[in-house]
Design a protein around this motif. Structure first.
Motif, PDB file in Angstrom:
ATOM      1  N   LEU A  41       0.829  -1.210   0.000  1.00 18.57           N
ATOM      2  CA  LEU A  41       0.000   0.000   0.000  1.00 18.57           C
ATOM      3  C   LEU A  41       0.863   1.259   0.000  1.00 18.57           C
ATOM      4  CD1 LEU A  41      -2.612  -1.128   2.698  1.00 18.57           C
ATOM      5  CD2 LEU A  41      -3.060  -0.861   0.256  1.00 18.57           C
ATOM      6  N   LEU A  42       2.145   1.113   0.410  1.00 20.40           N
ATOM      7  CA  LEU A  42       3.060   2.247   0.504  1.00 20.40           C
ATOM      8  C   LEU A  42       3.984   2.362  -0.695  1.00 20.40           C
ATOM      9  CD1 LEU A  42       4.293   1.943   4.212  1.00 20.40           C
ATOM     10  CD2 LEU A  42       2.751   3.673   3.304  1.00 20.40           C
ATOM     11  N   SER A  43       3.960   1.380  -1.583  1.00 18.05           N
ATOM     12  CA  SER A  43       4.959   1.302  -2.638  1.00 18.05           C
ATOM     13  C   SER A  43       5.008   2.577  -3.473  1.00 18.05           C
ATOM     14  CB  SER A  43       4.660   0.099  -3.535  1.00 18.05           C
ATOM     15  OG  SER A  43       5.669  -0.058  -4.497  1.00 18.05           O
ATOM     16  N   GLY A  44       6.182   3.211  -3.497  1.00 20.09           N
ATOM     17  CA  GLY A  44       6.382   4.421  -4.275  1.00 20.09           C
ATOM     18  C   GLY A  44       5.716   5.651  -3.728  1.00 20.09           C
ATOM     19  N   ARG A  45       5.131   5.553  -2.536  1.00 20.82           N
ATOM     20  CA  ARG A  45       4.276   6.632  -2.034  1.00 20.82           C
ATOM     21  C   ARG A  45       5.005   7.619  -1.137  1.00 20.82           C
ATOM     22  NH1 ARG A  45       1.821  10.247  -1.308  1.00 20.82           N
ATOM     23  NH2 ARG A  45      -0.391  10.647  -1.010  1.00 20.82           N
ATOM     24  N   ILE A  46       6.070   7.176  -0.444  1.00 21.96           N
ATOM     25  CA  ILE A  46       6.719   8.010   0.564  1.00 21.96           C
ATOM     26  C   ILE A  46       8.204   8.128   0.245  1.00 21.96           C
ATOM     27  CG2 ILE A  46       7.356   8.144   3.004  1.00 21.96           C
ATOM     28  CD1 ILE A  46       4.733   6.959   3.726  1.00 21.96           C
ATOM     29  N   SER A  47       8.727   9.336   0.295  1.00 29.08           N
ATOM     30  CA  SER A  47      10.142   9.546   0.023  1.00 29.08           C
ATOM     31  C   SER A  47      10.991   8.790   1.040  1.00 29.08           C
ATOM     32  CB  SER A  47      10.465  11.045   0.078  1.00 29.08           C
ATOM     33  OG  SER A  47      10.225  11.561   1.373  1.00 29.08           O
ATOM     34  N   GLY A  48      12.092   8.244   0.554  1.00 32.80           N
ATOM     35  CA  GLY A  48      13.008   7.524   1.423  1.00 32.80           C
ATOM     36  C   GLY A  48      12.640   6.083   1.676  1.00 32.80           C
ATOM     37  N   VAL A  49      11.473   5.650   1.203  1.00 33.64           N
ATOM     38  CA  VAL A  49      11.009   4.288   1.459  1.00 33.64           C
ATOM     39  C   VAL A  49      10.990   3.512   0.147  1.00 33.64           C
ATOM     40  CG1 VAL A  49       9.137   2.846   2.322  1.00 33.64           C
ATOM     41  CG2 VAL A  49       9.603   5.063   3.391  1.00 33.64           C
ATOM     42  N   SER A  50      11.731   2.402   0.094  1.00 35.01           N
ATOM     43  CA  SER A  50      11.705   1.536  -1.080  1.00 35.01           C
ATOM     44  C   SER A  50      11.226   0.156  -0.664  1.00 35.01           C
ATOM     45  CB  SER A  50      13.094   1.445  -1.731  1.00 35.01           C
ATOM     46  OG  SER A  50      14.021   0.834  -0.869  1.00 35.01           O
ATOM     47  N   ILE A  51      10.378  -0.431  -1.506  1.00 30.18           N
ATOM     48  CA  ILE A  51       9.771  -1.732  -1.218  1.00 30.18           C
ATOM     49  C   ILE A  51       9.958  -2.609  -2.453  1.00 30.18           C
ATOM     50  CG2 ILE A  51       7.626  -2.948  -0.697  1.00 30.18           C
ATOM     51  CD1 ILE A  51       6.687  -0.372   0.709  1.00 30.18           C
ATOM     52  N   THR A  52      10.621  -3.750  -2.245  1.00 33.13           N
ATOM     53  CA  THR A  52      10.870  -4.687  -3.336  1.00 33.13           C
ATOM     54  C   THR A  52      10.181  -6.000  -3.019  1.00 33.13           C
ATOM     55  OG1 THR A  52      13.043  -3.674  -3.729  1.00 33.13           O
ATOM     56  CG2 THR A  52      12.633  -5.828  -4.731  1.00 33.13           C
ATOM     57  N   THR A  53       9.296  -6.428  -3.918  1.00 31.31           N
ATOM     58  CA  THR A  53       8.505  -7.643  -3.722  1.00 31.31           C
ATOM     59  C   THR A  53       8.729  -8.582  -4.892  1.00 31.31           C
ATOM     60  OG1 THR A  53       6.820  -6.317  -2.613  1.00 31.31           O
ATOM     61  CG2 THR A  53       6.197  -8.544  -3.257  1.00 31.31           C
ATOM     62  N   SER A  54       8.928  -9.864  -4.603  1.00 34.32           N
ATOM     63  CA  SER A  54       9.096 -10.829  -5.685  1.00 34.32           C
ATOM     64  C   SER A  54       7.738 -11.167  -6.288  1.00 34.32           C
ATOM     65  CB  SER A  54       9.785 -12.098  -5.168  1.00 34.32           C
ATOM     66  OG  SER A  54       8.842 -13.012  -4.639  1.00 34.32           O
ATOM     67  N   GLY A  55       7.739 -12.008  -7.327  1.00 31.45           N
ATOM     68  CA  GLY A  55       6.493 -12.372  -7.975  1.00 31.45           C
ATOM     69  C   GLY A  55       5.783 -13.541  -7.341  1.00 31.45           C
ATOM     70  N   ALA A  56       6.365 -14.142  -6.293  1.00 27.78           N
ATOM     71  CA  ALA A  56       5.735 -15.286  -5.642  1.00 27.78           C
ATOM     72  C   ALA A  56       4.426 -14.858  -4.989  1.00 27.78           C
ATOM     73  CB  ALA A  56       6.675 -15.896  -4.612  1.00 27.78           C
ATOM     74  N   PRO A  57       3.410 -15.714  -4.989  1.00 23.70           N
ATOM     75  CA  PRO A  57       2.118 -15.333  -4.404  1.00 23.70           C
ATOM     76  C   PRO A  57       2.243 -15.097  -2.899  1.00 23.70           C
ATOM     77  CG  PRO A  57       2.168 -17.689  -4.858  1.00 23.70           C
ATOM     78  CD  PRO A  57       3.400 -17.111  -5.472  1.00 23.70           C
ATOM     79  N   GLY A  58       1.662 -13.988  -2.420  1.00 23.08           N
ATOM     80  CA  GLY A  58       1.720 -13.666  -0.999  1.00 23.08           C
ATOM     81  C   GLY A  58       3.103 -13.349  -0.502  1.00 23.08           C
ATOM     82  N   SER A  59       4.012 -13.071  -1.417  1.00 25.17           N
ATOM     83  CA  SER A  59       5.422 -12.930  -1.060  1.00 25.17           C
ATOM     84  C   SER A  59       5.664 -11.753  -0.123  1.00 25.17           C
ATOM     85  CB  SER A  59       6.255 -12.735  -2.326  1.00 25.17           C
ATOM     86  OG  SER A  59       7.581 -12.395  -2.026  1.00 25.17           O
ATOM     87  N   GLY A  60       6.575 -11.949   0.819  1.00 19.63           N
ATOM     88  CA  GLY A  60       7.028 -10.850   1.651  1.00 19.63           C
ATOM     89  C   GLY A  60       7.889  -9.890   0.841  1.00 19.63           C
ATOM     90  N   SER A  61       8.189  -8.740   1.423  1.00 17.77           N
ATOM     91  CA  SER A  61       8.917  -7.691   0.718  1.00 17.77           C
ATOM     92  C   SER A  61      10.161  -7.288   1.494  1.00 17.77           C
ATOM     93  CB  SER A  61       8.029  -6.455   0.520  1.00 17.77           C
ATOM     94  OG  SER A  61       6.850  -6.771  -0.176  1.00 17.77           O
TER      95      SER A  61
END
Length: 965
Positions: free
Chosen positions: A136-156
């Motif tokens: 829900l935060l992806s790309g939304r807040i400066s200084g915060v980067s979130i990387t998620t794999s393509g696996a279902p339900g995958s953690g980030s």
């Protein structure tokens, strides 16, 4: 005369006599009654509040002005002119909601915040195929980067300002309704946030600098994310969200097809030896197409809120997620139940918040290692073979014996069943009491719990291709984690004319446990059932904060926390974490307060120290033993005895400490139509936790966790929010944020380089290096040489030190995986009943080592032990033969800068559909819309900068409906 005196006496009484005013307060957009609305006679302390049906009653004089206020709504004033009923309608005020910022052990407003804190509510969340809450935060807040794999339900992988450590955790502290959770997962679960339903979340607050995070002391060095879930309301409403998604992988690693592969094998001798053409077949199989599939997934969320027993605001939610993975057999299912109760007692002096959540997570894990097998498997062989004794799947074999080499990846997936179940119960009960005899003083007690029970079942078919007598495989494991919290604190607020004060002081106790057992592995005769119980981790904290505000212009915040942890020895158990911040609301000064351009301008400065104590559970300081494995057993008669092994310990282990200095500007222009912030910061981490070598015989291992090294991160953050158009029928807004980061190692133990970043191909190869004066995880490579035609020369590298010998001393540092610039851009467009939203992200200056090519794109790899193996077609770009000669070449290091459109959604809302149904919103969208990059691999966004066949991210078509009752 007496009658005249009597008349004169009663006239004033009649003039000033009070009347009973009654009325109902409703929400303007829905006409729903609002309970708990404050009704005060202006200029007095006389007031009341509406009941659960929105009704109020108050005594007032003719001409009195009644002020109606309610959190989240615009205040309204109404004059009493003698009417029997005075009804009012309140309008929701999104701007007022945005003003509230949740911080550690309390809340503040954007205007009063002295630290670097960014908050977003559900209205501003990133939209699209959101399965786990952090996205829900992806790309939304400066200084915060979130990387998620393509696996279902995958953690980030979540990073705030690049983290603060080298080898210890760089994950932020995550707090759900006041309960800090552990970042350690359990077997059987996809991740610590995978079990949480994103639709239950109301807001995020991201605390970034030390002046904001120091209240959490020993766990706040990597920033803090505070999650607040949705609460109960007294008025009844219901929502139903349904979403379906259809995913497809749009890219593949380019390998040879069957025909081209046959030509290559027949024409390409390896080291002068002709390949065995009898190993070729007549098929033309795309093995990546065979292991990947198009997916169909769904999410359904139902929420009900209203008043229980006409006295308790409540919310109930149910969520169901069913997600297919692009890799065969990979699935993720989640069922969520949530209950929130939010009663107020004793004239609102006691507020109680109860949150209880249940989550049931069911997983089938597809072996992602088969992605590499599909890349390697012979494309001239079929998927199925009716004569095969291995379940009808083709396998390379010599008679009844399986040939030594890669096995059929489709068979490996379908004949293996790796299941994981995770049941989680978590929540809290919060008591907030405002003392009757001293309303400026509040006492808060928060009791939290998080209990996770997990089970893993791994089994394989008896028809799996093997050459031994043991057919099939099975193992069973159990794990349980608990997290218990008790917080208590006092908050005192007092205003002295233009001087406001707030003091908070409290105590925190938290305990973590972890235990489990497994049945052993059927295929391994040396394995045995075992149990484990990690030592309990106990954290104790004493904290305090003081806020001082003068004339709403000048603000000072002082914070202190003293933390103790059972992870370290007694002499290093306690740590002190102070912080201070100041702010100046310049826009409230006389020379700016009437400005038509500058509506908000605040300068901030802060400094503080935070800690890091999240070492591995086996590395905590305790004189203890661990259970041995199959390599440390001994046999007595026919009984295999499990041994105990003394664990390595470091009694001098202590906290990592990170000090942060920050200067910031918060701005608002044109009545806050344009708003945002600019931050400059420097983080210095010392006593870094790192596994480093020790002298032989000095401990029970040749390495142990130690405090070595220092790291500095400098950065600039910028964000802006713009309301381009804000009209009833048309609104357009966008958010843009940018982060610039520079990382440098300032010290390492004995000044020595530390190799890291293990890669596939060869034995014991590392591609990254920690070195003083350089960024962490910098790539350590040979400088490739080229011929006059520009073609790379295999095994030819620059002799950088001029000693006429090419060895590790000639490797140089080139770039690092961390992006120099991180960008985010979001926009929302609303025209009448239509809504359009999209989200884009970019990384600039990040480099990736293409381990797929470096370990596979060499001609000698055509020979896969006793069989043949496929290659990436990129081998034709180099014609390299031997992997061992080229794997460290800088030719495989690529600029992986990218621009991604994560999602785009378009919706239409039908209002007042029928009685009882307020609205229906139908929408569609695309997730993972496009990626623009020069990187030649499958995806430029990889963990830690080494691309060794990540789980690919599919492009997903979305369709959904939202019903409001």
């Amino acid at each position: 005369m007496n009658r005249l005196l009597l008349f004169i006496f009663f006239v004033p009484i009649g003039i000033f006599a009070q009347s009973i005013v009654k009325g109902t307060v409703t929400e303007k957009s829905t006409a729903i009654p609002l309970p708990g609305v404050n009704v005060v006679i202006k200029g007095t302390t006389t007031g009341t509040a509406t009941d659960f049906d929105g009704n109020y009653q108050i005594e007032a004089n003719n001409g009195d002005i009644l002020v109606f206020t309610y959190v989240g709504y615009q205040p309204i004033e109404a004059t009493f002119t003698g009417q029997a009923n005075l009804n009012v309608e309140l309008t929701e005020d999104a701007a007022q909601l945005d003003e509230v910022v949740i911080i550690g052990y309390g809340s503040t407003t954007k205007k009063d915040a002295t630290g670097s804190v960014e908050a977003i509510t559900s209205e501003d969340f990133t939209k699209g195929n959101i399965v786990t809450p952090e996205n829900l935060l992806s790309g939304r807040i400066s200084g915060v980067s979130i990387t998620t794999s393509g696996a279902p339900g995958s953690g980030s992988q979540i990073r705030i300002r690049g983290g603060s450590s080298i080898s210890a955790s760089n994950d932020p502290l995550i707090i759900i309704d006041g309960l800090p959770i552990t970042n350690n997962g359990v077997g059987g679960s996809r991740g610590v946030l995978a079990s949480i339903n994103p639709s239950d979340i109301d807001s995020f607050s991201v605390l970034k600098d030390a002046s904001a995070t120091a209240i959490y002391g020993s766990r706040a060095a990597n920033g803090v994310i505070i999650i607040v879930t949705k609460k109960g309301k007294s008025t009844f409403s219901a929502t139903l969200d349904s979403q379906y998604s259809f995913g497809e992988l749009t890219d593949r690693i380019n390998v040879f097809n069957g025909n081209d592969y046959r030509n290559l094998v027949r024409s390409q001798p390896i080291n002068g030896t002709t390949l065995d053409e009898s190993l070729l077949g007549g098929a033309n199989t795309n093995w990546q197409d065979e292991i990947f599939r198009n997916t169909v997934s769904s999410q359904h969320n139902l929420s009900l809120q209203g008043s229980l027993f006409k006295a308790i605001p409540a919310r109930f939610s149910f969520g169901l997620t069913d997600q297919e993975g692009a890799l065969l057999t990979s699935t993720f299912e989640r069922r969520n139940l949530g209950l929130a109760l939010n009663p107020s007692l004793f004239d609102d002096h006691l507020k109680i918040n109860i949150n209880a959540n249940l989550s049931f997570e069911d997983n089938r894990f597809g072996d992602s290692g088969q992605i590499g097998a599909a890349l390697r498997y012979n494309p001239t062989k079929p998927v199925y073979d009716q004569s095969s004794p291995f379940g009808g799947f083709y396998q390379h074999r010599n008679g009844s014996i399986v040939s030594n080499g890669t096995t059929n990846p489709v068979a490996s997936l379908l004949q293996t069943n790796n299941l994981g179940d995770s049941n989680r119960s978590y929540g809290n009960i919060n008591f907030d009491y405002k003392f009757h005899f001293l309303p400026e003083l509040r006492a808060v007690v928060n009791i939290g719990y998080d209990n996770i029970k997990a089970k893993t079942i791994n089994s394989s078919s008896t028809l799996v291709a093997t050459n031994d007598d043991v057919k099939g495989n099975s193992s069973l494991g159990f794990q349980k984690r608990t997290n218990e919290l008790l917080d208590g604190y006092l908050t005192y607020n007092k205003e002295f004319d233009k001087f406001r004060t707030e003091f908070t002081a409290g105590y925190s106790y938290q305990r973590f446990t972890n235990e489990g057992d497994n049945t052993g592995n059927k295929r391994d005769p040396l394995s045995f059932p075992s149990t484990f119980a990690d030592p309990d981790v106990v954290l104790i904290g004493y904290f305090g904060r003081a806020n001082f505000t003068l004339s709403d212009k000048y603000l000072v915040t002082l914070t202190y926390r003293r933390d103790g942890t059972s992870r370290f020895s007694e002499k290093n158990r306690w740590g002190d974490f102070p912080a201070a911040a100041v702010a100046w609301n310049i826009s409230d000064e006389d020379f700016l307060k009437d400005s038509n351009v500058i509506s908000n301008l605040k300068l901030r400065a802060g400094y503080g120290i935070t800690g890091q104590q999240d070492v591995g559970e086996k590395d905590v300081f305790l004189n203890r033993y661990r259970a041995g494995d199959q390599n440390s057993q001994y046999q007595f008669d026919n009984v295999v005895i499990q041994s105990l092994i003394a664990s390595e310990i470091n009694p001098d282990l202590k906290w990592e400490e990170t000090s942060t200095l920050e200067f910031g500007i918060d701005y608002g222009l044109f009545n806050n139509r344009v708003s945002g912030s600019l931050n400059l910061f420097q983080k210095n981490s010392k006593d870094l936790l790192f596994v480093a070598a020790v002298a032989d015989g000095a401990n029970f291992s040749n390495s142990v966790v130690q405090n070595i090294g220092e790291l500095q991160i400098q950065g600039i953050e910028f964000s802006t929010n713009v309301d381009v158009i804000k009209k009833d029928d048309l609104s357009i807004d966008f958010n843009f944020n940018a982060t610039f980061l520079d990382r440098e190692i300032q010290n390492l133990a004995l000044g020595q380089d530390v190799r890291t970043g293990g890669i596939a191909g060869g034995t014991g190869n590392n591609i990254q290096l920690h070195r003083i004066g350089e960024a962490p995880n910098s790539f350590s490579v040979y400088k490739q040489l080229y011929d006059v035609a520009g073609n790379p020369i295999e095994g030819a590298y620059l002799d950088t030190n001029g000693d006429n010998v090419i060895n590790d001393d000639d490797r140089y540092l080139k770039e690092n995986p961390g992006a120099d610039v991180i960008l985010g851009f979001q926009s929302n467009i609303n025209y009448k009943n239509f809504d359009l939203a999209f989200n884009m992200r970019a990384n600039l200056g990040n480099y990736v080592y293409n381990n797929v090519n470096s370990s596979n794109a060499q001609l000698e790899r055509l020979q896969d032990n006793a069989v043949l193996g496929n290659l990436p077609t990129s081998v034709l770009n180099t014609n390299f033969v031997r992997t061992s000669d080229v794997i460290i070449s800088d030719i495989y290091l690529e600029d992986a800068s990218f621009l991604k459109m994560d999602n785009i959604t378009l919706g239409y809302t039908f209002n007042d559909v029928c009685k009882g149904l307020k609205s229906v919103r139908l929408w569609g969208g695309i997730q993972n819309v496009f990626t623009i990059t020069n990187y030649t691999g499958l995806d430029p966004e990889v963990f830690n900068g080494i691309d060794n066949l990540i789980y690919p991210r599919p492009r997903t078509i979305l369709a959904g409906a939202n019903f409001k009752f």
